[in-house]
Design a protein around this motif. Structure first.
Motif, PDB file in Angstrom:
ATOM      1  N   SER A   1       0.830  -1.207   0.000  1.00 20.98           N
ATOM      2  CA  SER A   1       0.000   0.000   0.000  1.00 20.98           C
ATOM      3  C   SER A   1       0.862   1.253   0.000  1.00 20.98           C
ATOM      4  O   SER A   1       0.578   2.211  -0.730  1.00 20.98           O
ATOM      5  N   ALA A   2       1.900   1.238   0.810  1.00 19.46           N
ATOM      6  CA  ALA A   2       2.783   2.408   0.884  1.00 19.46           C
ATOM      7  C   ALA A   2       3.481   2.638  -0.457  1.00 19.46           C
ATOM      8  O   ALA A   2       3.619   3.782  -0.906  1.00 19.46           O
TER       9      ALA A   2
ATOM     10  N   ARG B   1       2.359   1.726  -3.402  1.00 20.18           N
ATOM     11  CA  ARG B   1       1.348   2.211  -4.353  1.00 20.18           C
ATOM     12  C   ARG B   1       1.080   3.705  -4.127  1.00 20.18           C
ATOM     13  O   ARG B   1       0.914   4.476  -5.070  1.00 20.18           O
ATOM     14  N   ALA B   2       1.021   4.093  -2.854  1.00 19.86           N
ATOM     15  CA  ALA B   2       0.773   5.507  -2.548  1.00 19.86           C
ATOM     16  C   ALA B   2       1.893   6.384  -3.101  1.00 19.86           C
ATOM     17  O   ALA B   2       1.636   7.483  -3.624  1.00 19.86           O
TER      18      ALA B   2
ATOM     19  N   VAL C   1       1.302   6.721  -6.728  1.00 23.07           N
ATOM     20  CA  VAL C   1       0.182   7.648  -6.976  1.00 23.07           C
ATOM     21  C   VAL C   1       0.651   9.090  -6.793  1.00 23.07           C
ATOM     22  O   VAL C   1       0.239   9.994  -7.526  1.00 23.07           O
ATOM     23  N   LYS C   2       1.542   9.306  -5.820  1.00 24.09           N
ATOM     24  CA  LYS C   2       2.083  10.661  -5.620  1.00 24.09           C
ATOM     25  C   LYS C   2       2.735  11.159  -6.909  1.00 24.09           C
ATOM     26  O   LYS C   2       2.587  12.324  -7.282  1.00 24.09           O
ATOM     27  N   ILE C   3       3.482  10.288  -7.545  1.00 24.89           N
ATOM     28  CA  ILE C   3       4.207  10.693  -8.759  1.00 24.89           C
ATOM     29  C   ILE C   3       3.235  11.008  -9.895  1.00 24.89           C
ATOM     30  O   ILE C   3       3.369  12.031 -10.574  1.00 24.89           O
ATOM     31  N   VAL C   4       2.234  10.157 -10.069  1.00 23.54           N
ATOM     32  CA  VAL C   4       1.346  10.359 -11.225  1.00 23.54           C
ATOM     33  C   VAL C   4       0.320  11.462 -11.001  1.00 23.54           C
ATOM     34  O   VAL C   4      -0.309  11.913 -11.953  1.00 23.54           O
TER      35      VAL C   4
ATOM     36  N   VAL D   1       1.686   6.552   7.046  1.00 21.46           N
ATOM     37  CA  VAL D   1       2.513   5.329   7.091  1.00 21.46           C
ATOM     38  C   VAL D   1       3.455   5.472   8.280  1.00 21.46           C
ATOM     39  O   VAL D   1       4.557   6.001   8.148  1.00 21.46           O
TER      40      VAL D   1
END
Lengths: 244, 257
Positions: free
Chosen positions: A3-4, A6-7, A10-13, A87
């Motif tokens: 999860s961390a 993936r997060a 997501v921050k990058i995109v 996190v």
């Protein structure tokens, strides 16, 4: 951990400047290789694969700068507090950050290398250059990942985007620029820098003995990876102690 | 703009968790910024955490959330340190600053990051946007939002996991009257559903309306930890028969009246 990680992706995109940075870094190697090959910079007898990596130093600098800004930027714009409160486990968080940067850089490097190869095949003088060993181009991906992890680690340590950029640039450029000061250590240091590791593995480029790792190209690659693993572990330690 | 309802229906919390701060002490470069502070925030009530600027409120909240280490003492949520939670947003939602989101990321993007970090479903993003009344500006970069809208975004991020515990640091800053009324309804609804709410604020009139318990610190030391009724009980305001207000009682306690 998943999860961390993936997060962090997501921050990058979800920030345009961050994914545009990946795109620009991805374009750096093909563009630089195109300029070298199109202007006759690829010596006769060199392979297309070695032509593909002629722009690798530019790409390494671009990915290193991008990853350094990604991590240091969290401190600069004050968003680290969100990461810490979503996190809580510091080792998980820092590992997720490094993995996300490595994953993105690897994807960018694969595209970058393939595009560079296609470009070089398109602009090389017909019949003047052999194809070379395509498997050796994996070294470009490995070196980009290593440099991206280096940049992210430096960003976590310095917490300053501009400071991180300077450190990454020095790490990539200084060993060769200051090789005269290294004495007998020169081939051990310069030979293990990411761009010379690529040159050694891809072959075709006639590196002087002073820039060729004495223990061989695979040992050079291992040394490069080991050095960055140590730096990444150091950054994790700093992160856990300082932000814990 | 969001509707400011009188009440908001939230599902009953799956967990009932209290916040316990025990002998919390923090020394920074030889300066004691927290000095053996102890209090409990109980489930089902709203606890106000009051004190002048620099009293140590934010330090305490950051320590509860494991962002800062305590020099001595401990802080737990549901009997465990915050760092023991692998995916804390299902238990603890926190909003410490309206500036915790990247200025070029949209509100939706920000909540996507928060949801992904704790394995929450994508549907929770839309739910939180609607709950905070910012679904209409979900795709606007955070840097172009007003302070009030960023506060709402922070609240949405805190609520996205439907947590048992909510920790808010000065959430009223920058909110307009409708948003303050909305926040009041949310906090009262959360408490009514058995959640634990701990918030700091300087807005005494609002605190008096929504809080059940009061904790006051000043200079890093605990001055009071009691119910609002007991805090005000017995004290009389100026004028015949007038009850003292929370503001008067608080200012009297911290020596600023």
């Amino acid at each position: 951990m998943r999860s961390a990680w993936r997060a962090e992706l997501v921050k990058i995109v979800t920030v345009r400047g961050q994914w545009i940075g990946v795109v620009l870094a991805t374009l750096a190697i093909p563009l630089a290789s195109f300029l070298v090959v199109a202007t006759g910079g690829l010596r006769s007898g060199a392979s297309s694969t070695s032509g593909t990596v002629t722009g690798s130093l530019v790409g390494l600098l671009a990915f290193g700068a991008w990853s350094a800004v990604i991590t240091a930027g969290e401190y600069a714009n004050g968003t680290m507090v969100l990461s810490l409160s979503t996190v809580p486990r510091r080792l998980v968080l820092v590992t997720a950050k490094l993995l996300a940067v490595a994953t993105t850089a690897a994807a960018g490097a694969v595209v970058s290398t393939l595009v560079a190869l296609v470009v070089v095949l398109g602009v090389r003088a017909p019949g003047a250059h052999g194809f070379g060993d395509p498997a050796s181009l994996v070294s470009v991906v490995a070196a980009v990942v290593v440099v991206a992890v280096l940049g992210a680690s430096v960003g976590l340590i310095t917490r300053s985007p501009s400071g991180s950029l300077v450190v990454v640039a020095l790490a990539l450029l200084l060993p060769r620029a200051a090789s005269g000061l290294l004495g007998g250590l020169e081939p051990w240091v310069v030979g293990a820098t990411p761009d010379t590791v690529i040159m050694q593995i891809v072959g075709g480029a006639q590196l002087p003995a002073s820039q060729t790792y004495p223990a061989g190209m695979w040992a050079a690659a291992l040394t490069m990876v080991a050095a960055v693993v140590v730096i990444a572990a150091g950054s994790a330690l700093v992160f856990v102690r300082r932000d814990g | 703009m969001p509707v400011a309802p009188d009440s908001i229906t939230l599902p009953a919390g799956a967990l009932a968790a209290d916040i316990v701060v025990e002998e919390a002490t923090k020394v920074i470069e030889g300066v004691t910024v927290l000095d053996r502070v102890s209090f409990t925030a109980r489930p089902g009530v709203v606890t106000a955490f009051l004190g002048p600027n620099g009293a140590g409120k934010s330090t305490t909240l950051r320590a509860i959330l494991g962002i800062d280490h305590l020099t001595a003492g401990r802080a737990t949520i549901g009997g465990r340190p915050f760092r023991d939670y692998r995916q804390p947003l299902r238990v603890v939602g926190a909003h410490l600053t309206p500036d915790a989101s990247h200025p070029r990321r949209t509100a939706r993007g920000h909540l996507r990051v928060v949801a992904a970090s704790n394995g929450l479903p994508r549907s929770s993003v839309q739910w939180a946007l609607e709950l905070a009344g910012i679904d209409g500006i979900a795709d606007v970069p955070v840097g172009r939002m007003s302070l009030g809208m960023r506060q709402r975004l922070g609240l949405a991020a805190a609520l996205i996991g439907d947590p048992a515990v909510l920790i808010l640091d000065e959430p009223h800053n920058g909110l307009d009257a409708a948003a303050i009324r909305w926040l009041r309804a949310v906090l009262r609804s959360l408490a009514a559903a058995g959640r634990t709410v701990l918030l700091s604020s300087h807005l005494m009139s609002e605190i008096e309306l929504i809080c059940d318990d009061i904790v006051v610190i000043d200079g890093g030391r605990l001055l009071a930890a009691t119910t609002l009724v007991d805090f005000l009980g017995g004290a009389r305001g100026p004028g015949p028969g007038r009850r003292v207000s929370l503001e008067e009682r608080y200012l009297d306690l911290v020596g600023e009246l």
